[in-house]
Motif scaffolding. Structure first.
Motif, PDB file in Angstrom:
ATOM      1  N   ARG A 288       2.062   2.234  -3.256  1.00  0.00           N
ATOM      2  CA  ARG A 288       0.934   2.593  -4.118  1.00  0.00           C
ATOM      3  C   ARG A 288       0.525   1.471  -5.069  1.00  0.00           C
ATOM      4  O   ARG A 288       0.029   1.725  -6.177  1.00  0.00           O
ATOM      5  CB  ARG A 288       1.234   3.887  -4.889  1.00  0.00           C
ATOM      6  CG  ARG A 288       1.446   5.083  -3.965  1.00  0.00           C
ATOM      7  CD  ARG A 288       1.596   6.370  -4.730  1.00  0.00           C
ATOM      8  NE  ARG A 288       1.750   7.504  -3.812  1.00  0.00           N
ATOM      9  CZ  ARG A 288       1.891   8.761  -4.199  1.00  0.00           C
ATOM     10  NH1 ARG A 288       1.896   9.061  -5.498  1.00  0.00           N
ATOM     11  NH2 ARG A 288       2.013   9.734  -3.307  1.00  0.00           N
ATOM     12  N   SER A 289       0.730   0.243  -4.629  1.00  0.00           N
ATOM     13  CA  SER A 289       0.190  -0.893  -5.377  1.00  0.00           C
ATOM     14  C   SER A 289      -1.316  -0.943  -5.168  1.00  0.00           C
ATOM     15  O   SER A 289      -1.845  -0.419  -4.189  1.00  0.00           O
ATOM     16  CB  SER A 289       0.837  -2.195  -4.893  1.00  0.00           C
ATOM     17  OG  SER A 289       2.209  -2.231  -5.191  1.00  0.00           O
ATOM     18  N   ASP A 290      -1.989  -1.588  -6.087  1.00  0.00           N
ATOM     19  CA  ASP A 290      -3.439  -1.761  -6.005  1.00  0.00           C
ATOM     20  C   ASP A 290      -3.696  -3.006  -5.162  1.00  0.00           C
ATOM     21  O   ASP A 290      -3.477  -4.134  -5.614  1.00  0.00           O
ATOM     22  CB  ASP A 290      -3.992  -1.922  -7.420  1.00  0.00           C
ATOM     23  CG  ASP A 290      -5.497  -1.762  -7.482  1.00  0.00           C
ATOM     24  OD1 ASP A 290      -6.115  -1.506  -6.431  1.00  0.00           O
ATOM     25  OD2 ASP A 290      -6.050  -1.906  -8.581  1.00  0.00           O
TER      26      ASP A 290
ATOM     27  N   SER B 193       9.599  -3.363  -5.886  1.00  0.00           N
ATOM     28  CA  SER B 193       8.803  -2.161  -5.586  1.00  0.00           C
ATOM     29  C   SER B 193       8.738  -1.870  -4.102  1.00  0.00           C
ATOM     30  O   SER B 193       8.477  -0.732  -3.704  1.00  0.00           O
ATOM     31  CB  SER B 193       7.379  -2.312  -6.148  1.00  0.00           C
ATOM     32  OG  SER B 193       6.593  -3.189  -5.350  1.00  0.00           O
TER      33      SER B 193
ATOM     34  N   ALA C 191       0.833  -1.202   0.000  1.00  0.00           N
ATOM     35  CA  ALA C 191       0.000   0.000   0.000  1.00  0.00           C
ATOM     36  C   ALA C 191       0.866   1.249   0.000  1.00  0.00           C
ATOM     37  O   ALA C 191       0.556   2.241  -0.689  1.00  0.00           O
ATOM     38  CB  ALA C 191      -0.932  -0.011   1.218  1.00  0.00           C
ATOM     39  N   GLY C 192       1.969   1.211   0.758  1.00  0.00           N
ATOM     40  CA  GLY C 192       2.882   2.351   0.798  1.00  0.00           C
ATOM     41  C   GLY C 192       3.560   2.603  -0.529  1.00  0.00           C
ATOM     42  O   GLY C 192       3.923   3.748  -0.845  1.00  0.00           O
TER      43      GLY C 192
ATOM     44  N   GLY D 216      -8.494   3.660  -0.709  1.00  0.00           N
ATOM     45  CA  GLY D 216      -8.092   2.972  -1.931  1.00  0.00           C
ATOM     46  C   GLY D 216      -7.791   1.511  -1.738  1.00  0.00           C
ATOM     47  O   GLY D 216      -7.710   0.764  -2.720  1.00  0.00           O
TER      48      GLY D 216
END
Length: 208
Positions: free
Chosen positions: A23-25, A164, A20-21, A46
């Motif tokens: 910015r993955s879905d 990532s 989440a950090g 989100g």
């Protein structure tokens, strides 16, 4: 690409926070949808949540953040897994954590693949303790994650995920090599919990 994290224990929560950090879905899956929803809300706007089947249905990659012994039952309620990439992070340890219940002639990852031949299983993260997931727990070091699988496209997707969130992705060959990676995970448990080093150690393959 949406990633379902199934499980909210130390590893599942830690990996979900990292993803989440970055910015993955992300979608959180749990047998108790309310528990999944509460954790998703903690992660921020989100991040979706639901039961296991609902989370799996939404995802391209399904991260199985569960003990090995719980995975077979979870797969029975996961719904259609055709085309899904499953990341197995488990070590098939005995109850006392001193041995493996599967090993050498098979592996947890291979046993999972046999249960769901319509999916693609990739082994990863089984040599990383939960306290090493947050960046601050790694003291500026880049730790290696060994990735084994038979599908290059799936392995590449998992490698991108690994990078990532700040780890080094190491191609460890075909899924059968999980037979060797999982004993390394057990040796790491020995170092961490029985030989006094604590859960802040991780193996590395060093090329000179």
């Amino acid at each position: 690409m949406k990633i379902a994290v199934i499980g909210t224990g130390n590893m599942g929560a830690g990996l979900a926070r990292l993803l989440a950090g970055a910015r993955s879905d992300v979608v959180i899956g749990h047998r108790d949808p309310a528990k999944a929803a509460a954790f998703a809300a903690e992660l921020g706007a989100g991040v979706e949540a639901g039961g296991v089947a609902a989370a799996v249905k939404l995802a391209d990659i399904v991260l199985l953040a569960l003990p090995y012994g719980a995975i077979a039952d979870m797969l029975k309620e996961a719904g259609n897994l055709k085309g899904k990439v499953l990341i197995d992070i488990s070590n098939p340890v005995t109850a006392d954590f001193r041995g493996l219940v599967v090993g050498h002639s098979s592996s947890a990852a291979e046993e999972i693949q046999a249960l769901v031949p319509e999916a693609t299983v990739v082994k990863a993260f089984n040599t990383i303790f939960a306290p090493l997931l947050p960046a601050e727990g790694r003291n500026g070091k880049v730790l290696q994650v060994f990735i084994a699988g038979d599908d290059e496209k799936a392995k590449n997707a998992v490698s991108r995920l690994v990078k990532s969130i700040g780890f080094e992705a190491v191609d460890a060959g075909p899924l059968t090599n999980a037979r060797f990676i999982e004993p390394i995970g057990e040796m790491n448990i020995q170092f961490g919990f029985f030989l006094g080093k604590g859960p802040t150690v991780a193996p590395a393959w060093v090329q000179l």
